[in-house]
Design a protein around this motif. Sequence first.
Motif, PDB file in Angstrom:
ATOM      1  N   HIS A 265       0.726  -1.222   0.411  1.00 14.64           N
ATOM      2  CA  HIS A 265      -0.327   0.189  -0.405  1.00 14.64           C
ATOM      3  C   HIS A 265       1.010   1.165  -0.086  1.00 14.64           C
TER       4      HIS A 265
ATOM      5  N   ALA B  68     -15.711   0.212  -1.615  1.00 10.37           N
ATOM      6  CA  ALA B  68     -14.463   0.854  -1.927  1.00 10.37           C
ATOM      7  C   ALA B  68     -14.958  -0.418   0.028  1.00 10.37           C
ATOM      8  N   PRO B  69     -13.485  -2.185  -0.230  1.00 10.74           N
ATOM      9  CA  PRO B  69     -12.767  -2.652   0.844  1.00 10.74           C
ATOM     10  C   PRO B  69     -12.166  -1.557   1.738  1.00 10.74           C
TER      11      PRO B  69
ATOM     12  N   TYR C 117      -9.406  -3.044   4.541  1.00  9.81           N
ATOM     13  CA  TYR C 117      -8.105  -3.529   5.002  1.00  9.81           C
ATOM     14  C   TYR C 117      -7.829  -2.868   6.412  1.00  9.81           C
TER      15      TYR C 117
ATOM     16  N   GLU D 182      -9.536  -7.800   4.017  1.00 10.43           N
ATOM     17  CA  GLU D 182     -10.387  -7.200   4.303  1.00 10.43           C
ATOM     18  C   GLU D 182     -11.796  -7.208   5.561  1.00 10.43           C
TER      19      GLU D 182
ATOM     20  N   LYS E 273     -17.061  -2.689   4.116  1.00  9.36           N
ATOM     21  CA  LYS E 273     -16.582  -2.429   2.445  1.00  9.36           C
ATOM     22  C   LYS E 273     -17.473  -1.010   3.243  1.00  9.36           C
TER      23      LYS E 273
ATOM     24  N   ASP F 115      -5.105   1.576  -6.256  1.00  7.77           N
ATOM     25  CA  ASP F 115      -4.627   0.711  -6.435  1.00  7.77           C
ATOM     26  C   ASP F 115      -3.452   0.447  -8.148  1.00  7.77           C
TER      27      ASP F 115
ATOM     28  N   HIS G  30      -8.366   0.592  -8.379  1.00 10.22           N
ATOM     29  CA  HIS G  30      -9.544   0.637  -6.827  1.00 10.22           C
ATOM     30  C   HIS G  30      -8.896   1.730  -6.164  1.00 10.22           C
TER      31      HIS G  30
ATOM     32  N   HIS H 146      -9.808   1.746  -2.413  1.00 12.77           N
ATOM     33  CA  HIS H 146     -10.098   1.571  -0.835  1.00 12.77           C
ATOM     34  C   HIS H 146      -9.354   1.790  -0.123  1.00 12.77           C
TER      35      HIS H 146
END
Length: 99
Positions: free
Chosen positions: A3, A22-23, A25, A31, A34, A74, A78, A80
């Motif tokens: 990350h 969006a997930p 973490y 995970e 969301k 990412d 996407h 996250h």
Amino acid sequence: MDHERHPRLLEHELVAENLEGAPIYGEDNQEIGKVSHLHGSGPSAQVIVDVGGFLGFGVKHVSLNMASLDFMRDDNGHVHALTVWTKKDLEQMPEHRHH
């Protein structure tokens, strides 16, 4: 997942259109939830997170401060988030009720 090299979202990007679904973490890269929806936008928003559940059953909604989430993209673009919370932390939080 590394990350560190993911670009962070800018303040004006912290809006529902970018963040919903969006997930999130936890520290161990698992995970833990969301993004369901936001109350407000930007750094002061409350982020409502779906925790747990399976196929939509048993999901709990908890409210987190935007400041406790680190939103980024990412390599595929996407969105996250990372957080210091664990899944257990979220499961022990009071349930967010829709008003």
